[in-house]
Structure formats: C-alpha cells, structure tokens
Design a protein around this motif. Structure first.
Motif, PDB file in Angstrom:
ATOM      1  N   CYS A   1      59.488 -81.450  78.957  1.00 38.52           N
ATOM      2  CA  CYS A   1      58.994 -80.259  79.658  1.00 38.52           C
ATOM      3  C   CYS A   1      58.079 -80.655  80.818  1.00 38.52           C
ATOM      4  CB  CYS A   1      58.257 -79.347  78.692  1.00 38.52           C
ATOM      5  SG  CYS A   1      59.319 -78.538  77.465  1.00 38.52           S
ATOM      6  N   HIS A   2      57.258 -81.666  80.585  1.00 36.23           N
ATOM      7  CA  HIS A   2      56.369 -82.154  81.645  1.00 36.23           C
ATOM      8  C   HIS A   2      57.204 -82.660  82.824  1.00 36.23           C
ATOM      9  CE1 HIS A   2      52.882 -84.017  83.537  1.00 36.23           C
ATOM     10  NE2 HIS A   2      53.537 -85.169  83.581  1.00 36.23           N
TER      11      HIS A   2
ATOM     12  N   ILE B   1      62.389 -77.513  71.813  1.00 36.25           N
ATOM     13  CA  ILE B   1      61.135 -77.353  72.559  1.00 36.25           C
ATOM     14  C   ILE B   1      61.423 -77.171  74.045  1.00 36.25           C
ATOM     15  CG2 ILE B   1      59.046 -78.569  73.327  1.00 36.25           C
ATOM     16  CD1 ILE B   1      58.934 -79.812  70.484  1.00 36.25           C
ATOM     17  N   VAL B   2      62.339 -77.983  74.556  1.00 36.43           N
ATOM     18  CA  VAL B   2      62.699 -77.898  75.975  1.00 36.43           C
ATOM     19  C   VAL B   2      63.351 -76.559  76.291  1.00 36.43           C
ATOM     20  CG1 VAL B   2      64.021 -78.933  77.850  1.00 36.43           C
ATOM     21  CG2 VAL B   2      62.975 -80.402  76.110  1.00 36.43           C
ATOM     22  N   LYS B   3      64.324 -76.179  75.473  1.00 38.10           N
ATOM     23  CA  LYS B   3      65.088 -74.965  75.768  1.00 38.10           C
ATOM     24  C   LYS B   3      64.246 -73.708  75.612  1.00 38.10           C
ATOM     25  CE  LYS B   3      68.561 -75.012  77.042  1.00 38.10           C
ATOM     26  NZ  LYS B   3      69.040 -75.223  78.445  1.00 38.10           N
ATOM     27  N   GLU B   4      63.264 -73.735  74.716  1.00 34.82           N
ATOM     28  CA  GLU B   4      62.395 -72.569  74.564  1.00 34.82           C
ATOM     29  C   GLU B   4      61.498 -72.380  75.779  1.00 34.82           C
ATOM     30  OE1 GLU B   4      60.371 -73.198  70.872  1.00 34.82           O
ATOM     31  OE2 GLU B   4      62.059 -72.482  69.649  1.00 34.82           O
ATOM     32  N   LYS B   5      61.038 -73.474  76.362  1.00 29.15           N
ATOM     33  CA  LYS B   5      60.146 -73.392  77.524  1.00 29.15           C
ATOM     34  C   LYS B   5      60.909 -73.288  78.836  1.00 29.15           C
ATOM     35  CE  LYS B   5      56.233 -75.926  75.485  1.00 29.15           C
ATOM     36  NZ  LYS B   5      55.342 -77.112  75.612  1.00 29.15           N
ATOM     37  N   HIS B   6      62.076 -73.918  78.888  1.00 30.12           N
ATOM     38  CA  HIS B   6      62.843 -73.963  80.133  1.00 30.12           C
ATOM     39  C   HIS B   6      64.321 -73.708  79.831  1.00 30.12           C
ATOM     40  CE1 HIS B   6      59.343 -75.558  82.252  1.00 30.12           C
ATOM     41  NE2 HIS B   6      59.177 -76.385  81.240  1.00 30.12           N
TER      42      HIS B   6
ATOM     43  N   GLU C   1      50.581 -82.901  69.608  1.00 38.47           N
ATOM     44  CA  GLU C   1      50.374 -81.586  70.241  1.00 38.47           C
ATOM     45  C   GLU C   1      49.310 -81.631  71.328  1.00 38.47           C
ATOM     46  OE1 GLU C   1      52.080 -78.979  69.813  1.00 38.47           O
ATOM     47  OE2 GLU C   1      53.014 -79.026  67.819  1.00 38.47           O
TER      48      GLU C   1
ATOM     49  N   ASN D   1      57.783 -82.151  74.534  1.00 36.68           N
ATOM     50  CA  ASN D   1      56.750 -81.793  75.510  1.00 36.68           C
ATOM     51  C   ASN D   1      56.799 -82.692  76.745  1.00 36.68           C
ATOM     52  OD1 ASN D   1      55.778 -79.693  73.934  1.00 36.68           O
ATOM     53  ND2 ASN D   1      54.271 -80.971  72.884  1.00 36.68           N
TER      54      ASN D   1
ATOM     55  N   GLU E   1      58.448 -79.721  84.740  1.00 39.55           N
ATOM     56  CA  GLU E   1      57.364 -79.108  85.507  1.00 39.55           C
ATOM     57  C   GLU E   1      56.948 -79.964  86.702  1.00 39.55           C
ATOM     58  OE1 GLU E   1      54.799 -78.635  82.173  1.00 39.55           O
ATOM     59  OE2 GLU E   1      56.158 -77.122  81.311  1.00 39.55           O
TER      60      GLU E   1
END
Length: 406
Positions: free
Chosen positions: A248-249, A287-292, A162, A245, A252
């Motif tokens: 996601c990075h 995790i990916v789909k929740e953020k993006h 995390e 994560n 981004e």
C-alpha cells in the motif's frame, strides 16, 4: 550528462551507503544515463501509442487490450552492460537504497527496449528491517539474514507490524517511486511495484540464506502442525500485515501495479501451500485490495505450477505462471476469466531471433490470442548472460504480433 555527474558526486560520499540520498535529484531528465542503449533500440525509438500508458494495468485488471502487453522479471539486471557498470562497483543495498542510483537502474532497460512497464529496482527483502530483521546481499552468495527467527520467543521479539512507519524505516522508497512515477508518465508507460510473499520472506529469514530443502522452515511448519509451536503461523501473519501495508505504501508513493513474488513456492507441496503460504499471501493481498481496490495485484508462485488450481482464489487480479507449465494448460486450469501472466522459458533468449519470435507468438496464441487478458512475461527472470539484443527481439515481437489470422 548532468545527472551522471551529480550521481557520481553523491556516491563519493560515504553517507550514501545503505541510506537514502539527502540530496534532491536533479530536475534534469535522466535520459542521458542510458543514451547509448536508447539510440540502438528499435523498441525504445518507436513512438508509443496513446493507450500504451495503461495497457499493462488494463490487462492486469482483466480487460481485453488492443495487443498483448509485455514486461520481464529481472528486466533490470546483470545481462545489461550498463547495469554491470553499477553492480560491479557498488554493493546491492547501496544500489537499491540510494534513490539516484536505484532510479537510474530502474530506467535503463525500459529506455533500451520499451517494455510496457518500469519496475522499481529493489529487493523483496528490503522491508525486513522494519520488523527488526537485518540482512545483506553478499556478492557471490546472495541474501544473508543475521537475525535468527526459529522459535515463539524469537517471533515475539520482532517489532509490531501494525506500527511500521515506512517513511521512517525505508525513506528511500518514496523518493525512488516518486521520481519513477514522473518518468513513467513522461515515457507513456506504467510503474510496477513489488513485494515478497509472506512464506518466501519467512523462509529466507528462518534459513538465513538460500536453501535447497528449507529444512528449518519445514521443521517449524511441522511443529506448528502438531501444536508444539505456533511460531510459523504467527510469523507468517506478522509478515502478511507488514507486506500488505508495504505494498500500500508503494502505491501511495506512485506504483500503479503490484506483483507479489512467492519465490520459494517450489519448496512447498500442495497441502503445505494451502495450509501455510496461501492464507498468508491472501491476507497481504486483501490488505492491498481493501485500501486500493482499483490497483491490480499480480501473484507469482515460482515453481507452484503443480498446484495452480489452488491459486484460482488468491484474491488477486492476475496469476503469473512459471515456464514449467504449458500456457494452454495453465489457461485451462485457471479458466478463461482469470487474467494470466507469463510464461516464456528464459533460456529461449539464448536462441536465435526466429526461435525467440516463435516462442512469443506461441505463448500469446496459447493464452488465447493477442490482448486476451494476458500479460507476456518470462516464466522466471532474465538470466545473467542473456544477449541484450535478444530481449529487444522478444519485446518487439510481442508488440508487433497481431495474431495467427492477421
């Protein structure tokens, strides 16, 4: 040739090995690095249509597109002479972690053949050091992982998933993807990021290198099953958090699509996949789909076609299938509403132009016809020794094909 001059100069410094370049990239376009390939490719020299910029993204989301888009796993690879100019000279991690070099290698194939996406030149193992797992890629051997993870105590020693700061631990990723994002926009195409699935990274780590039977990994799975040790479950969960994560990075930093590689799916029975690999991969994807939510995620279980029905609810946007399943059968199992990617046999690229073009048309037709929620790819990566012109034939035919009745 200004970029080539700058690149050569930066590589002469020992400070670039296994580390990002401290020197900013030249503002000069990188096109000169592969000018020869571009000049000889009909695909790359053809003017792109306006919709080409996001056709791969739209297909991965499940939209019907004006034609079937195409990219190839390992499209940046040793089959290209221009690629071997680097791979024969520089170690893998130096190539993948030096932004100028990784950028050049990512762009070579697109400029030569005009695929519908540029994929970052990197490796699924790249983020492992963020958890304290050290690795190298040795020529002639492959990945070698020196950090032992076999017990509950070993897993407990790993860093907190995390708390990973990817800009600190893998700073080259932002520079590579940032530059490629600009190049993709200029080239009117998409930028693909990728990660390894948790089970695959766990297996590589546990075995320490490639393995024929994954015995140590399966021993840990059996110990987990009996309750003697929960190291496998905890390790997979830690990896899932880090991988989600990390994806996601990448987004981004500029990636527009993410492919999740379950490269060791062939080591798993259907029940093992359902118990261990699937929940961990689902967590990373979630995790990916929740953020993006708008960024499509593709899941590829290499060797997992024997349990394709278990992949319908992975939570991703598209399922990629290997070459061992007939595309029509894969469509039947997954259903018409799940977007699909694949799955031309990579060995067909050693065949004639006519055989390659036939394989492309057959795959597209079995997937439901041009543009029918299908992204053409190989059922595995481009093989070393593949004739370069064969890749161009495949890409050109995919872009040209309008269907049996056209």
């Amino acid at each position: 040739m200004l970029f080539r001059t700058l690149l050569t100069g930066s590589l002469l410094s020992t400070s670039v090995a296994f580390a990002p370049s401290s020197r900013p990239l030249s503002s000069t376009p990188l096109r000169s690095t592969v000018a020869d390939e571009t000049e000889t490719s009909s695909a790359a020299s053809t003017t792109n249509n306006g919709g080409d910029r996001d056709i791969l993204i739209r297909s991965a989301r499940g939209e019907v597109t004006e034609r079937t888009p195409v990219w190839l796993m390992r499209q940046a690879g040793r089959y290209m002479a221009a690629f071997r100019e680097y791979s024969d000279k520089y170690p893998f991690r130096e190539r993948s972690e030096t932004p100028a070099m990784a950028t050049a290698l990512s762009l070579q194939c697109h400029r030569a053949y005009g695929m519908d996406g540029i994929i970052m030149f990197s490796d699924i193992l790249t983020p492992l050091p963020t958890l304290g797992i050290e690795f190298d890629v040795v020529k002639g051997i492959g990945p070698v992982i020196s950090t032992e993870v076999r017990s509950d105590e070993d897993v407990a020693k790993l860093k907190d998933a995390e708390d990973v700061d990817f800009d600190e631990t893998v700073p080259f990723i932002r520079e590579i993807l940032g530059t490629l994002a600009k190049e993709a926009e200029e080239a009117n195409t998409s930028l693909i990021g990728f990660v390894g699935a948790p089970f695959t990274l766990a297996s590589y780590t546990i075995e320490g290198k490639s393995s024929k039977n994954c015995l140590d990994t399966k021993k840990m799975m059996m110990a987990d099953d009996t309750g003697d040790s929960k190291a496998m479950t905890v390790f997979l969960d830690k990896l899932a958090t880090m991988i989600g994560n990390y994806a996601c990075h990448q987004i981004e930093c500029g990636a527009q699509v993410i492919q999740v590689f379950e490269s060791w799916a062939h080591q798993l029975s259907p029940s093992q996949f359902a118990q261990f690999a699937k929940p961990a991969a689902q967590k990373a994807i979630r995790i990916v789909k929740e953020k993006h939510p708008d960024v499509p995620v593709i899941y590829f279980a290499n060797g997992g076609s024997s349990y394709l029905e278990l992949q319908r609810d992975m939570g991703c946007d598209m399922i990629a299938v290997d070459w061992s399943v007939d595309m029509a059968e894969a469509r039947r199992i997954l259903g018409p509403d799940i977007p699909i990617s694949g799955n031309v046999d990579p060995t067909i690229l050693f065949g004639t132009k006519e055989q390659i073009e036939h394989a492309v048309r057959e795959c597209i037709d079995k997937a439901g016809g041009p543009g029918n929620k299908h992204l053409l790819n190989l059922g595995h990566g481009v093989m070393q020794g593949t004739p370069e012109e064969a890749v161009g034939w495949l890409v050109d035919e995919c872009k040209r094909y309008k269907g049996k009745d056209a």
